[in-house]
Design an enzyme around this catalytic site. Structure first.
Site, mmCIF file in Angstrom:
data_model
loop_
_atom_site.group_PDB
_atom_site.id
_atom_site.type_symbol
_atom_site.label_atom_id
_atom_site.label_comp_id
_atom_site.label_asym_id
_atom_site.label_seq_id
_atom_site.Cartn_x
_atom_site.Cartn_y
_atom_site.Cartn_z
ATOM 1 N N ARG A 203 -0.755 1.300 6.210
ATOM 2 C CA ARG A 203 -0.620 2.762 6.092
ATOM 3 C C ARG A 203 0.845 3.171 5.891
ATOM 4 O O ARG A 203 1.267 3.544 4.802
ATOM 5 C CB ARG A 203 -1.199 3.447 7.351
ATOM 6 N N ASP A 204 1.629 3.060 6.934
ATOM 7 C CA ASP A 204 3.020 3.519 6.873
ATOM 8 C C ASP A 204 3.801 2.719 5.831
ATOM 9 O O ASP A 204 4.686 3.247 5.160
ATOM 10 C CB ASP A 204 3.650 3.353 8.265
ATOM 11 N N HIS B 25 8.951 2.999 17.606
ATOM 12 C CA HIS B 25 8.703 2.834 16.161
ATOM 13 C C HIS B 25 10.029 3.028 15.422
ATOM 14 O O HIS B 25 10.500 4.149 15.260
ATOM 15 C CB HIS B 25 7.665 3.901 15.768
ATOM 16 N N HIS C 166 12.845 2.242 12.178
ATOM 17 C CA HIS C 166 12.923 2.004 10.742
ATOM 18 C C HIS C 166 14.147 1.180 10.391
ATOM 19 O O HIS C 166 15.103 1.111 11.157
ATOM 20 C CB HIS C 166 12.921 3.340 9.994
ATOM 21 N N CYS D 137 11.227 4.870 1.010
ATOM 22 C CA CYS D 137 11.767 4.521 -0.299
ATOM 23 C C CYS D 137 13.208 4.109 -0.087
ATOM 24 O O CYS D 137 14.032 4.913 0.318
ATOM 25 C CB CYS D 137 11.712 5.721 -1.236
ATOM 26 N N ASN E 155 9.938 0.383 7.402
ATOM 27 C CA ASN E 155 9.711 0.084 8.817
ATOM 28 C C ASN E 155 10.362 -1.239 9.188
ATOM 29 O O ASN E 155 10.731 -2.036 8.324
ATOM 30 C CB ASN E 155 8.201 -0.013 9.072
#
Ligand code: MG
Length: 302
Positions: free
Chosen positions: A23-24, A215, A217, A248, A257
């Site tokens: 998904r992510d 979470h 990145h 992106c 991620n």
């Protein structure tokens, strides 16, 4: 010669990885990825030992065309016993689609900062909380378990610093509504080890029943220092995406991620168990990169 050998002790011995790649990781890919490839990626991840996967998103296809095949992906994946399949739901409509698919785990999203929440969801933080109260209540009455992201938990690209007590307040509200797990999102890679530790410790120390995840990145490697600081804060659930996909890489403020295969490698070297097979997750990471227009060059050729 003898010297005192000091062990590096972490409060965490086992980490549960919440895999968000399908998904992510894939949602912002510029070229449409086939449903079969999405299914293959999810199956590779669960085969590698991932027990929680964010498979897709029930967002309107007009906003995220890449996720328009949510129902087909969920119908096509191999349902393995002991694996919890999740989908992101932006609102009540998304929840109803998830329920219609027979899904029993969903993930909600909102941001801690007003500007980012307005930009992303077109409403105030207060309005999001009101909506999520209804969404979570409806989910619970349908037997669906809810995990909740709080974006911009470590900083907002528009507002800068975000008050950690504001993050805590939102986390407690979501817990009160019935979320079983809160995930603190470093939406644009602004976290650093001190904020990861301090925000993480504050929320971890004040949630009553809900579990807490972090979470992060991609941030030129700082993301792994953030994981370590989170482990030091006692957080034992980390979100990551195979191949480090997501966002992106060419757009400022929209980064991928944390890469699951590198995270697993680091955790295993630290003696922390993940239940994930190192070689199989490396293969899943390479496959994920091969699907990505941004990361294909990094996948290498075998
Ligand atoms: Mg992410």
């Amino acid at each position: 010669m003898s010297g005192k050998y000091k062990r590096y002790e972490l409060p965490v011995r086992k980490v549960s990885i919440f895999e968000v790649g399908p998904r992510d990781g894939l949602q912002n890919e510029p070229e449409l990825i086939s449903t079969d490839d999405k299914i293959a990626l999810t199956d590779m991840l669960t085969d590698a030992g991932c027990t929680r996967v964010e498979v897709t998103s029930f967002v309107h296809p007009k906003w995220v065309p890449q996720m328009a095949d949510a129902e087909k992906v969920l119908a096509g994946i191999e349902k393995k016993p002991g694996v919890l399949y999740n989908a992101l739901i932006p609102n009540m409509r998304g929840l109803e689609r998830a329920i219609a698919c027979g899904l029993d785990h969903v993930v909600t999203i909102m941001s801690a900062s007003q500007s980012h929440n307005r930009k992303n969801l077109n409403m105030s933080v207060e309005a999001s909380l009101k909506e999520l109260e209804n969404v979570i209540s409806r989910a619970r009455s349908a037997g669906v378990k809810v995990r909740s992201y709080i974006g911009t938990a470590y900083g907002c690209p528009m507002e800068g610093a975000v008050d950690p007590h504001r993050v805590l307040e939102i986390a407690l509200a979501l817990e009160h509504f019935g979320s079983y797990e809160i995930s603190l999102g470093d939406t644009t890679g602004m976290a650093h080890p001190r904020s990861a530790f301090e925000v993480g410790s504050l929320v971890k120390g004040n949630l009553k029943d809900a579990a807490l995840a972090a979470h992060f990145h991609r941030a030129d490697g700082i993301e792994f220092a953030n994981v370590l600081a989170s482990l030091e804060a006692g957080i034992d659930i980390i979100d990551s995406a195979a191949g480090g996909l997501g966002g992106c890489p060419y757009a400022p403020g929209a980064k991928g991620n944390i890469a699951t295969e590198t995270l697993v490698d680091m955790l295993h070297r630290l003696g922390i168990r993940t239940g994930i097979d190192s070689e199989k997750i490396q293969s899943a990471g390479r496959f994920a990169k091969s699907l990505s227009a941004y990361y294909r060059d990094e996948a290498g050729h075998e």
